[in-house]
Write a protein that holds these residues in place. Structure first.
Motif, short mmCIF file in Angstrom:
data_model
loop_
_atom_site.label_atom_id
_atom_site.label_comp_id
_atom_site.label_asym_id
_atom_site.label_seq_id
_atom_site.Cartn_x
_atom_site.Cartn_y
_atom_site.Cartn_z
N LYS A 1 11.07 0.47 4.42
CA LYS A 1 9.85 0.90 3.73
C LYS A 1 8.61 0.46 4.50
O LYS A 1 8.64 -0.52 5.22
CB LYS A 1 9.79 0.32 2.31
CG LYS A 1 10.89 0.80 1.41
CD LYS A 1 10.74 0.17 0.03
CE LYS A 1 11.88 0.58 -0.87
NZ LYS A 1 11.83 -0.10 -2.15
N TRP A 2 7.51 1.19 4.27
CA TRP A 2 6.20 0.84 4.81
C TRP A 2 5.27 0.54 3.66
O TRP A 2 5.30 1.22 2.64
CB TRP A 2 5.61 2.00 5.62
CG TRP A 2 6.30 2.28 6.89
CD1 TRP A 2 7.30 3.19 7.09
CD2 TRP A 2 6.07 1.66 8.15
NE1 TRP A 2 7.69 3.16 8.40
CE2 TRP A 2 6.95 2.23 9.08
CE3 TRP A 2 5.21 0.66 8.58
CZ2 TRP A 2 6.99 1.86 10.41
CZ3 TRP A 2 5.23 0.28 9.91
CH2 TRP A 2 6.12 0.88 10.80
N HIS A 3 4.43 -0.47 3.84
CA HIS A 3 3.40 -0.80 2.84
C HIS A 3 2.07 -0.89 3.58
O HIS A 3 1.95 -1.63 4.55
CB HIS A 3 3.69 -2.14 2.15
CG HIS A 3 5.00 -2.18 1.46
ND1 HIS A 3 5.23 -1.57 0.26
CD2 HIS A 3 6.17 -2.76 1.82
CE1 HIS A 3 6.48 -1.77 -0.11
NE2 HIS A 3 7.08 -2.51 0.81
N ASP A 4 1.08 -0.13 3.14
CA ASP A 4 -0.27 -0.22 3.69
C ASP A 4 -1.06 -1.18 2.83
O ASP A 4 -1.30 -0.92 1.65
CB ASP A 4 -0.94 1.15 3.75
CG ASP A 4 -0.32 2.05 4.81
OD1 ASP A 4 -0.38 3.28 4.63
OD2 ASP A 4 0.20 1.53 5.81
N ILE A 5 -1.47 -2.30 3.42
CA ILE A 5 -2.17 -3.36 2.70
C ILE A 5 -3.61 -3.45 3.22
O ILE A 5 -3.83 -3.60 4.42
CB ILE A 5 -1.47 -4.73 2.91
CG1 ILE A 5 0.02 -4.66 2.57
CG2 ILE A 5 -2.18 -5.82 2.14
CD1 ILE A 5 0.31 -4.38 1.12
N SER A 6 -4.59 -3.38 2.31
CA SER A 6 -5.99 -3.58 2.68
C SER A 6 -6.33 -5.05 2.47
O SER A 6 -6.10 -5.58 1.38
CB SER A 6 -6.90 -2.70 1.83
OG SER A 6 -6.70 -1.35 2.13
N ILE A 7 -6.87 -5.67 3.51
CA ILE A 7 -7.15 -7.10 3.48
C ILE A 7 -8.33 -7.38 4.40
O ILE A 7 -8.62 -6.60 5.31
CB ILE A 7 -5.88 -7.88 3.92
CG1 ILE A 7 -6.00 -9.37 3.63
CG2 ILE A 7 -5.52 -7.60 5.35
CD1 ILE A 7 -4.69 -10.14 3.75
N GLU A 8 -9.03 -8.49 4.15
CA GLU A 8 -10.14 -8.86 5.03
C GLU A 8 -9.61 -9.28 6.39
O GLU A 8 -8.55 -9.91 6.49
CB GLU A 8 -10.94 -10.02 4.42
CG GLU A 8 -11.79 -9.60 3.26
CD GLU A 8 -12.68 -10.72 2.76
OE1 GLU A 8 -12.81 -11.76 3.46
OE2 GLU A 8 -13.26 -10.57 1.68
N ALA A 9 -10.34 -8.95 7.43
CA ALA A 9 -9.91 -9.26 8.80
C ALA A 9 -9.80 -10.76 9.04
O ALA A 9 -9.01 -11.20 9.87
CB ALA A 9 -10.88 -8.63 9.80
#
Length: 152
Positions: A69-77
């Motif tokens: 599976k793939w998960h796209d995670i938005s997070i601070e750099a």
């Protein structure tokens, strides 16, 4: 906030613009003529960004592969791999201590910062389950285990 008047520096490139000089009214010139400056905590005076965010607050999307599976995670750099593991624990049902994150072929420690090891927007990170913990789970669920609730 400190304001300085900006000088207009225009450079015309006849190869790109398809002709002679634009006379200072080209795409790269113009605007209000004022540059806004900000004083960073270290004492450095820098030009203020138009969107008002500093580089450390930039959000990136990290694509995490769990094998199937793939998960796209938005997070601070500027987040750490430990913080990424915490977010992934909500998605994958694996505790952070059960996770191993690999970026560019190396396992990363919880205290490593994403931006410091070179993680950029849309980069890929591999998530593996810690083999020792995986083995313990399998052993705990086996019917031979005397602590197993099904065994008599």
């Amino acid at each position: 906030m400190i304001k300085f008047r900006a000088r207009k520096f225009c450079r015309s490139n006849s190869k790109i613009s398809g002709g002679g000089s634009t006379g200072g009214s080209g795409r790269g010139c113009g605007g209000s003529g004022e540059i806004k400056w900000e004083l960073r905590p270290g004492g450095m005076l820098v030009q203020k960004r138009e969107n008002g965010e500093s580089e450390g607050e930039e959000m990136i999307t990290v694509r995490v592969s769990t094998g199937s599976k793939w998960h796209d995670i938005s997070i601070e750099a500027t987040s750490t791999f430990g913080e990424l593991k915490t977010i992934l624990s909500l998605v994958t049902n694996l505790e952070p201590r059960e996770q191993r994150l690999l970026f560019r072929g190396k396992e990363r420690e919880d205290g490593d910062f994403l931006h410091m090891v070179g993680v950029k927007d849309r980069d890929k990170v591999l998530l593996l389950e810690d083999p020792a913990i995986k083995e313990r789970k399998l052993h705990a669920l086996s019917p031979e285990n005397p602590c197993h609730p099904i065994s008599v």
